[in-house]
Design a protein around this motif. Structure first.
Motif, mmCIF file in Angstrom:
data_model
loop_
_atom_site.group_PDB
_atom_site.id
_atom_site.type_symbol
_atom_site.label_atom_id
_atom_site.label_comp_id
_atom_site.label_asym_id
_atom_site.label_seq_id
_atom_site.Cartn_x
_atom_site.Cartn_y
_atom_site.Cartn_z
ATOM 1 N N VAL A 43 1.924 -2.084 11.681
ATOM 2 C CA VAL A 43 2.592 -0.992 10.976
ATOM 3 C C VAL A 43 2.089 -0.915 9.537
ATOM 4 O O VAL A 43 1.774 0.176 9.020
ATOM 5 C CB VAL A 43 4.118 -1.171 11.014
ATOM 6 C CG1 VAL A 43 4.809 -0.109 10.151
ATOM 7 C CG2 VAL A 43 4.629 -1.098 12.448
ATOM 8 N N PHE A 44 1.991 -2.075 8.886
ATOM 9 C CA PHE A 44 1.471 -2.109 7.513
ATOM 10 C C PHE A 44 0.026 -1.599 7.471
ATOM 11 O O PHE A 44 -0.350 -0.850 6.567
ATOM 12 C CB PHE A 44 1.529 -3.526 6.950
ATOM 13 C CG PHE A 44 2.917 -4.055 6.727
ATOM 14 C CD1 PHE A 44 3.910 -3.246 6.176
ATOM 15 C CD2 PHE A 44 3.246 -5.363 7.063
ATOM 16 C CE1 PHE A 44 5.195 -3.732 5.960
ATOM 17 C CE2 PHE A 44 4.518 -5.856 6.854
ATOM 18 C CZ PHE A 44 5.499 -5.044 6.298
ATOM 19 N N GLY A 45 -0.780 -2.019 8.440
ATOM 20 C CA GLY A 45 -2.174 -1.606 8.464
ATOM 21 C C GLY A 45 -2.322 -0.104 8.648
ATOM 22 O O GLY A 45 -3.123 0.536 7.959
ATOM 23 N N CYS A 46 -1.551 0.461 9.564
ATOM 24 C CA CYS A 46 -1.611 1.906 9.785
ATOM 25 C C CYS A 46 -1.103 2.661 8.554
ATOM 26 O O CYS A 46 -1.648 3.709 8.188
ATOM 27 C CB CYS A 46 -0.794 2.286 11.011
ATOM 28 S SG CYS A 46 -1.506 1.707 12.580
ATOM 29 N N GLY A 47 -0.085 2.109 7.911
ATOM 30 C CA GLY A 47 0.411 2.733 6.681
ATOM 31 C C GLY A 47 -0.633 2.714 5.584
ATOM 32 O O GLY A 47 -0.793 3.698 4.843
ATOM 33 N N ALA A 48 -1.367 1.609 5.482
ATOM 34 C CA ALA A 48 -2.423 1.517 4.474
ATOM 35 C C ALA A 48 -3.508 2.551 4.740
ATOM 36 O O ALA A 48 -3.988 3.226 3.820
ATOM 37 C CB ALA A 48 -3.023 0.111 4.474
ATOM 38 N N GLY A 49 -3.900 2.687 6.007
ATOM 39 C CA GLY A 49 -4.915 3.672 6.349
ATOM 40 C C GLY A 49 -4.464 5.090 6.018
ATOM 41 O O GLY A 49 -5.251 5.892 5.510
ATOM 42 N N ALA A 50 -3.208 5.384 6.280
ATOM 43 C CA ALA A 50 -2.673 6.717 5.980
ATOM 44 C C ALA A 50 -2.679 6.976 4.480
ATOM 45 O O ALA A 50 -3.048 8.071 4.030
ATOM 46 C CB ALA A 50 -1.256 6.843 6.535
ATOM 47 N N CYS A 51 -2.285 5.972 3.689
ATOM 48 C CA CYS A 51 -2.275 6.138 2.229
ATOM 49 C C CYS A 51 -3.686 6.361 1.693
ATOM 50 O O CYS A 51 -3.892 7.185 0.791
ATOM 51 C CB CYS A 51 -1.655 4.911 1.565
ATOM 52 S SG CYS A 51 0.138 4.791 1.766
ATOM 53 N N LEU A 52 -4.657 5.638 2.243
ATOM 54 C CA LEU A 52 -6.042 5.830 1.812
ATOM 55 C C LEU A 52 -6.513 7.249 2.116
ATOM 56 O O LEU A 52 -7.127 7.911 1.274
ATOM 57 C CB LEU A 52 -6.944 4.806 2.496
ATOM 58 C CG LEU A 52 -6.786 3.356 2.037
ATOM 59 C CD1 LEU A 52 -7.528 2.408 2.977
ATOM 60 C CD2 LEU A 52 -7.289 3.184 0.610
ATOM 61 N N ALA A 72 -1.639 1.708 -0.806
ATOM 62 C CA ALA A 72 -2.584 1.228 0.200
ATOM 63 C C ALA A 72 -2.940 -0.230 -0.048
ATOM 64 O O ALA A 72 -2.972 -1.050 0.884
ATOM 65 C CB ALA A 72 -3.842 2.092 0.192
ATOM 66 N N ALA A 73 -3.208 -0.563 -1.313
ATOM 67 C CA ALA A 73 -3.547 -1.948 -1.650
ATOM 68 C C ALA A 73 -2.400 -2.892 -1.293
ATOM 69 O O ALA A 73 -2.615 -3.978 -0.725
ATOM 70 C CB ALA A 73 -3.885 -2.058 -3.139
ATOM 71 N N ALA A 74 -1.182 -2.490 -1.622
ATOM 72 C CA ALA A 74 -0.013 -3.328 -1.320
ATOM 73 C C ALA A 74 0.172 -3.501 0.184
ATOM 74 O O ALA A 74 0.462 -4.601 0.669
ATOM 75 C CB ALA A 74 1.236 -2.724 -1.949
ATOM 76 N N LEU A 75 -0.005 -2.427 0.941
ATOM 77 C CA LEU A 75 0.186 -2.491 2.390
ATOM 78 C C LEU A 75 -0.893 -3.334 3.065
ATOM 79 O O LEU A 75 -0.608 -4.036 4.048
ATOM 80 C CB LEU A 75 0.201 -1.079 2.973
ATOM 81 C CG LEU A 75 1.471 -0.274 2.684
ATOM 82 C CD1 LEU A 75 1.262 1.203 2.995
ATOM 83 C CD2 LEU A 75 2.652 -0.834 3.475
ATOM 84 N N VAL A 76 -2.109 -3.285 2.541
ATOM 85 C CA VAL A 76 -3.162 -4.151 3.080
ATOM 86 C C VAL A 76 -2.776 -5.618 2.900
ATOM 87 O O VAL A 76 -2.924 -6.434 3.818
ATOM 88 C CB VAL A 76 -4.519 -3.868 2.389
ATOM 89 C CG1 VAL A 76 -5.533 -4.965 2.744
ATOM 90 C CG2 VAL A 76 -5.060 -2.511 2.821
ATOM 91 N N GLN A 77 -2.255 -5.951 1.728
ATOM 92 C CA GLN A 77 -1.855 -7.327 1.482
ATOM 93 C C GLN A 77 -0.642 -7.730 2.319
ATOM 94 O O GLN A 77 -0.557 -8.868 2.804
ATOM 95 C CB GLN A 77 -1.574 -7.537 -0.012
ATOM 96 C CG GLN A 77 -2.814 -7.455 -0.873
ATOM 97 C CD GLN A 77 -3.896 -8.414 -0.422
ATOM 98 O OE1 GLN A 77 -3.673 -9.632 -0.343
ATOM 99 N NE2 GLN A 77 -5.077 -7.893 -0.113
ATOM 100 N N ALA A 173 -9.166 -0.140 -3.947
ATOM 101 C CA ALA A 173 -7.978 0.700 -4.076
ATOM 102 C C ALA A 173 -7.270 0.461 -5.405
ATOM 103 O O ALA A 173 -6.810 1.411 -6.059
ATOM 104 C CB ALA A 173 -7.031 0.444 -2.907
ATOM 105 N N VAL A 174 -7.168 -0.802 -5.812
ATOM 106 C CA VAL A 174 -6.520 -1.108 -7.089
ATOM 107 C C VAL A 174 -7.309 -0.509 -8.247
ATOM 108 O O VAL A 174 -6.734 0.097 -9.168
ATOM 109 C CB VAL A 174 -6.358 -2.629 -7.263
ATOM 110 C CG1 VAL A 174 -5.920 -2.967 -8.691
ATOM 111 C CG2 VAL A 174 -5.341 -3.175 -6.267
ATOM 112 N N LEU A 175 -8.628 -0.656 -8.217
ATOM 113 C CA LEU A 175 -9.458 -0.097 -9.282
ATOM 114 C C LEU A 175 -9.276 1.417 -9.372
ATOM 115 O O LEU A 175 -9.117 1.970 -10.463
ATOM 116 C CB LEU A 175 -10.927 -0.440 -9.044
ATOM 117 C CG LEU A 175 -11.328 -1.898 -9.243
ATOM 118 C CD1 LEU A 175 -12.794 -2.108 -8.870
ATOM 119 C CD2 LEU A 175 -11.093 -2.328 -10.693
#
Length: 226
Positions: A43-52, A72-77, A173-175
């Motif tokens: 779920v976190f991974g799919c959320g990160a992809g959507a945010c990107l 996205a950075a937070a969800l990846v972590q 993403a953070v940069l």
């Protein structure tokens, strides 16, 4: 059996951090299953992809776009933390299940694909780069599975294993979420920071796959009956 389980686990120093040891123990005591944690990582991974991907649908350098990068950075972590905790709860917490290996691997492949494809649709990248990075990541994981299948064990050598792939995406993403506009080119349709990140993942992934294949081949040759 315990030695085998240990040898088949990705070597992670953070697994010995007191914070994660206590967190895993509390989760286990609360009755949360490792499989549920594995699903949450997806779920976190799919959320990160959507945010990107959403970064290309927001105004350049707007608060909304920067929020998408940082989310996205937070969800990846969070995805990586869930990946860490599911194994700790399963093994250290004594909650392994018969289908645990499926829950350990399938959500990882979905997460990798969602994040990398999403990165391809992000500002400063191209969809084909995201798809290529996802294919390379899947192949790297497939080579690791081959190693386990032929008896060489789980071959985790890098330089671009899962943790490194996700570190590259997170850093990019953070940069992009915090740097001034003048430092983050290619918001006008060209290639920029995220394209560079995906290129690193592709090249590093190819090197990783070759290194793993060489190690597996070496094991198979040494195991061949004389």
């Amino acid at each position: 059996m315990a030695d085998l389980e240990t040898s088949n686990r990705r070597p992670l120093a953070v697994r010995r951090w007191t914070l994660f040891e206590k967190l895993a123990a509390r989760i286990a005591d609360a009755g949360v299953t490792p499989n549920a944690i594995s699903v949450s990582s997806m779920v976190f991974g799919c959320g990160a992809g959507a945010c990107l991907a959403l970064t290309s649908r927001t105004d350049a350098f707007s608060a909304g776009q920067r929020a998408c990068w940082l989310a996205a950075a937070a969800l990846v972590q969070l995805r990586l933390i869930a990946n860490l905790l599911d194994g700790m709860v399963a093994i250290e917490g004594g909650k392994k299940s018969a289908v645990g290996e499926l829950y350990n691997e399938v959500p990882d492949r979905v997460s990798d694909t969602a994040i990398l494809v999403g990165a391809g649709y992000a500002v400063g990248a191209s969809p084909w780069m995201g798809y290529l990075a996802a294919v390379v990541a899947l192949f790297v994981a497939y080579v690791r599975a081959i190693g386990a299948g032929v008896g060489a064990g789980q071959v985790f050598v890098g330089p671009m294993a899962k943790q490194q792939r996700m570190a590259v995406v997170t850093l990019a993403a953070v940069l992009l979420g915090v740097l001034p506009a003048a430092w983050t080119p290619a918001h006008d349709g060209g290639h920029g920071v995220m394209a560079l990140a995906l290129l690193l993942i592709v090249v590093g992934g190819v090197v990783t796959a070759v290194r793993r294949l060489r190690r597996i081949a070496s094991f198979m040759k040494q195991s061949e009956p004389s």
